[in-house]
Write an enzyme that holds these catalytic residues in place. Structure first.
Site, PDB file in Angstrom:
ATOM      1  N   ARG A   1     -26.470  74.176   6.406  1.00  0.00           N
ATOM      2  CA  ARG A   1     -25.768  73.896   6.676  1.00  0.00           C
ATOM      3  C   ARG A   1     -25.209  74.956   8.457  1.00  0.00           C
ATOM      4  O   ARG A   1     -25.500  76.303   8.100  1.00  0.00           O
ATOM      5  CB  ARG A   1     -24.110  74.264   6.680  1.00  0.00           C
ATOM      6  CG  ARG A   1     -23.241  73.493   7.995  1.00  0.00           C
ATOM      7  CD  ARG A   1     -21.351  73.332   6.848  1.00  0.00           C
ATOM      8  NE  ARG A   1     -21.035  74.736   6.760  1.00  0.00           N
ATOM      9  CZ  ARG A   1     -20.475  75.275   6.552  1.00  0.00           C
ATOM     10  NH1 ARG A   1     -19.682  74.652   5.540  1.00  0.00           N
ATOM     11  NH2 ARG A   1     -19.726  76.755   7.177  1.00  0.00           N
TER      12      ARG A   1
ATOM     13  N   HIS B   1     -18.195  74.557   9.166  1.00  0.00           N
ATOM     14  CA  HIS B   1     -18.218  73.077   8.349  1.00  0.00           C
ATOM     15  C   HIS B   1     -17.513  72.631   9.933  1.00  0.00           C
ATOM     16  O   HIS B   1     -17.833  71.146   9.674  1.00  0.00           O
ATOM     17  CB  HIS B   1     -16.970  73.484   7.690  1.00  0.00           C
ATOM     18  CG  HIS B   1     -15.809  72.678   7.421  1.00  0.00           C
ATOM     19  ND1 HIS B   1     -16.915  71.393   6.258  1.00  0.00           N
ATOM     20  CD2 HIS B   1     -14.869  71.456   7.185  1.00  0.00           C
ATOM     21  CE1 HIS B   1     -15.893  70.503   5.655  1.00  0.00           C
ATOM     22  NE2 HIS B   1     -15.024  70.533   7.146  1.00  0.00           N
TER      23      HIS B   1
ATOM     24  N   TYR C   1     -16.723  84.487   5.178  1.00  0.00           N
ATOM     25  CA  TYR C   1     -17.213  84.026   3.133  1.00  0.00           C
ATOM     26  C   TYR C   1     -18.223  83.922   3.358  1.00  0.00           C
ATOM     27  O   TYR C   1     -19.286  83.537   2.178  1.00  0.00           O
ATOM     28  CB  TYR C   1     -16.561  82.660   3.112  1.00  0.00           C
ATOM     29  CG  TYR C   1     -16.745  81.312   4.106  1.00  0.00           C
ATOM     30  CD1 TYR C   1     -17.875  80.363   3.727  1.00  0.00           C
ATOM     31  CD2 TYR C   1     -15.740  80.941   4.829  1.00  0.00           C
ATOM     32  CE1 TYR C   1     -17.996  79.662   4.688  1.00  0.00           C
ATOM     33  CE2 TYR C   1     -15.732  79.696   5.719  1.00  0.00           C
ATOM     34  CZ  TYR C   1     -17.547  79.032   5.740  1.00  0.00           C
ATOM     35  OH  TYR C   1     -17.310  77.362   6.783  1.00  0.00           O
TER      36      TYR C   1
HETATM   37  C1  LIG Z   1      -9.258  64.555  -1.686  1.00  0.00           C
HETATM   38  C2  LIG Z   1      -9.936  65.940  -0.252  1.00  0.00           C
HETATM   39  N1  LIG Z   1      -9.794  67.285  -0.820  1.00  0.00           N
HETATM   40  C3  LIG Z   1     -10.394  68.399   0.093  1.00  0.00           C
HETATM   41  C4  LIG Z   1     -10.135  67.689   1.548  1.00  0.00           C
HETATM   42  C5  LIG Z   1     -10.215  68.962   2.295  1.00  0.00           C
HETATM   43  N2  LIG Z   1     -11.939  68.903   2.886  1.00  0.00           N
HETATM   44  C6  LIG Z   1     -12.575  68.517   4.543  1.00  0.00           C
HETATM   45  S1  LIG Z   1     -13.726  68.577   3.707  1.00  0.00           S
HETATM   46  C7  LIG Z   1     -13.762  69.673   2.315  1.00  0.00           C
HETATM   47  C8  LIG Z   1     -15.477  70.133   1.762  1.00  0.00           C
HETATM   48  C9  LIG Z   1     -16.501  68.924   1.860  1.00  0.00           C
HETATM   49  O1  LIG Z   1     -17.494  69.880   1.106  1.00  0.00           O
HETATM   50  P1  LIG Z   1     -18.596  68.726   0.999  1.00  0.00           P
HETATM   51  O2  LIG Z   1     -18.563  67.708  -0.275  1.00  0.00           O
HETATM   52  O3  LIG Z   1     -19.677  69.592   0.861  1.00  0.00           O
HETATM   53  O4  LIG Z   1     -19.051  68.273   2.500  1.00  0.00           O
HETATM   54  P2  LIG Z   1     -19.326  69.047   4.419  1.00  0.00           P
HETATM   55  O5  LIG Z   1     -18.630  69.281   4.612  1.00  0.00           O
HETATM   56  O6  LIG Z   1     -20.264  70.704   3.395  1.00  0.00           O
HETATM   57  O7  LIG Z   1     -20.730  68.049   5.011  1.00  0.00           O
HETATM   58  C10 LIG Z   1     -13.040  69.864   2.217  1.00  0.00           C
HETATM   59  C11 LIG Z   1     -12.944  70.173   0.469  1.00  0.00           C
HETATM   60  C12 LIG Z   1     -10.154  66.200   1.551  1.00  0.00           C
HETATM   61  N3  LIG Z   1     -10.176  66.105   3.737  1.00  0.00           N
HETATM   62  N4  LIG Z   1     -10.546  65.459   1.106  1.00  0.00           N
END
Ligand SMILES: Cc1ncc(C[n+]2csc(CCOP(=O)(O)OP(=O)(O)O)c2C)c(N)n1
Ligand SMILES: [Mg+2]
Length: 350
Positions: free
Chosen positions: A259, A263, A272
């Site tokens: 990445r 985010h 972090y």
């Molecule tokens: C069920 C749920 N828990 C927490 C969140 C908050 N949240 C949004 S994005 C994210 C991280 C997602 O990480 P990843 O699956 O690795 O995808 P990336 O964003 O890195 O592409 C979180 C925890 C959410 N949207 N839905």
């Protein structure tokens, strides 16, 4: 050229690329490169516009373009895409208009969702791209449902489920992959492991050897792929989709990517990420790696690069100008597409 720091060279030879992509491989790879430049330009511009208060929210896919462009080019028209936050390029490559996507980002009157969806959550029905659910992991079970329907109707299409490393800890991942495996459904489970779920590193996400290794527990095949190598992504996706189309069981592909941006526009990774993260990521920049490879093959010179950069910049600027000139959704559209009333009894039909 845009390559500023040394990158890990791509290993593909022209002969192997030709074997995988066919006789028109040169134009295919250049088209893929152009899409990647467009996506990179779009990400930079949208993050800047978000900071200026002109776009509400943005989640860039910088560093993940090779996976997306390969998926867009390799998938078939009849397939369905169930994306996470960073797969908009797949929709564009499949034929969704850039202008329409930018209207969505501005939530204006020409946004197909009429401004009611969070920015960066486009819906592109005409290219079988389903609006993302923000609830992490849910698209995995949605994809399984879509694939169940396709199998039931004897369609030879595939559901592409995109999700991140963080999503592999969600219930939906387990339930979805398990059911698809038991029912032998045509789903490509495509995990883009960018090593972060916002601030949580992938090492805190699982004790498994890899995310691909999780496939074994469900009785399906899993493979780990360099997601910053366009040719590796292409080979993995083309192989998996061909096997699925031929009636094979579901498969899991873990794409290792970096990445390269926060985010989302609501994040500050300097709080972090380790100090050397950006440098490590830059060495695996999929765009820079492809650019270096194309240059080495004599397929990309400075004038071509300048032309592509100018064209894509113009495309993005024009789309932004059109969106900024567009009116907001009309108040009367608030309930459009929400409720249909049956003529006979006055009961809701959808
Ligand atoms: C069920 C749920 N828990 C927490 C969140 C908050 N949240 C949004 S994005 C994210 C991280 C997602 O990480 P990843 O699956 O690795 O995808 P990336 O964003 O890195 O592409 C979180 C925890 C959410 N949207 N839905
Ligand atoms: Mg992640």
């Amino acid at each position: 050229m845009s390559v500023t720091s040394p990158v890990v060279p791509l290993e593909a030879t022209p002969a192997r690329v030709e074997q995988a992509l066919g006789p028109e491989w040169r134009s295919t790879v250049l088209a893929a490169y152009r899409w990647m430049v467009l996506a990179r330009t779009l990400d930079a511009r949208m993050l800047a516009l978000q900071r200026q208060g002109r776009v509400g929210f943005y989640g860039a896919a910088t560093g993940q373009e090779a996976v997306n462009v390969a998926a867009g080019l390799v998938s078939a028209r009849e397939d369905w895409v169930l994306p996470g936050l960073r797969e908009q390029l797949v929709a564009l490559v499949r034929g969704h208009r850039l202008g329409t996507y930018v209207h969505h980002l501005f939530a204006d009157a020409f946004d197909p969702a009429l401004g009611r969806n969070m920015p960066c959550h486009p819906t592109a029905r005409e290219v079988h791209y389903v609006s993302m659910s923000s609830v992490i992991g849910t698209q995995v079970t949605h994809a399984v449902g879509v694939a169940f329907g396709m199998k039931y109707r004897h369609e030879r299409a595939v559901a592409l489920a995109f999700f991140g490393d963080g999503a592999t800890s969600a219930n939906d991942f387990h339930a979805g992959v398990n059911l698809a495996a038991v029912q032998r459904l045509p789903v490509a489970f495509l995990c883009t492991n960018n090593r972060w779920a916002i601030s949580v590193p992938v090492e805190h996400q699982t004790a498994a050897r890899s995310l691909a290794a999780k496939a074994t527990a469900y009785g399906i095949a899993g493979q780990q792929v360099d997601g910053t190598d366009l040719f590796a992504c292409w080979a993995a996706l083309a192989g998996a989709l061909a096997r699925l189309r031929a009636g094979g069981p579901p498969e899991l592909v873990e794409f290792l990517v970096y990445r390269m941006t926060p985010h989302s526009s609501s994040d500050d990774p300097s709080r972090y990420q380790p100090a050397d993260w950006a440098e490590r990521a830059r060495a695996h920049d999929p765009l820079a790696r492809l650019e270096q490879w194309l240059t080495a093959q004599g397929l990309l010179d400075r004038p071509t690069w300048q032309r592509i950069a100018a064209e894509t910049d113009h495309e993005v600027r024009s789309a932004v100008e059109a969106a900024e000139a567009a009116p907001p959704p009309a108040p009367a559209s608030l309930t459009a597409d929400v409720l249909a009333v049956a003529r006979s009894g006055g009961r809701p039909s959808a």
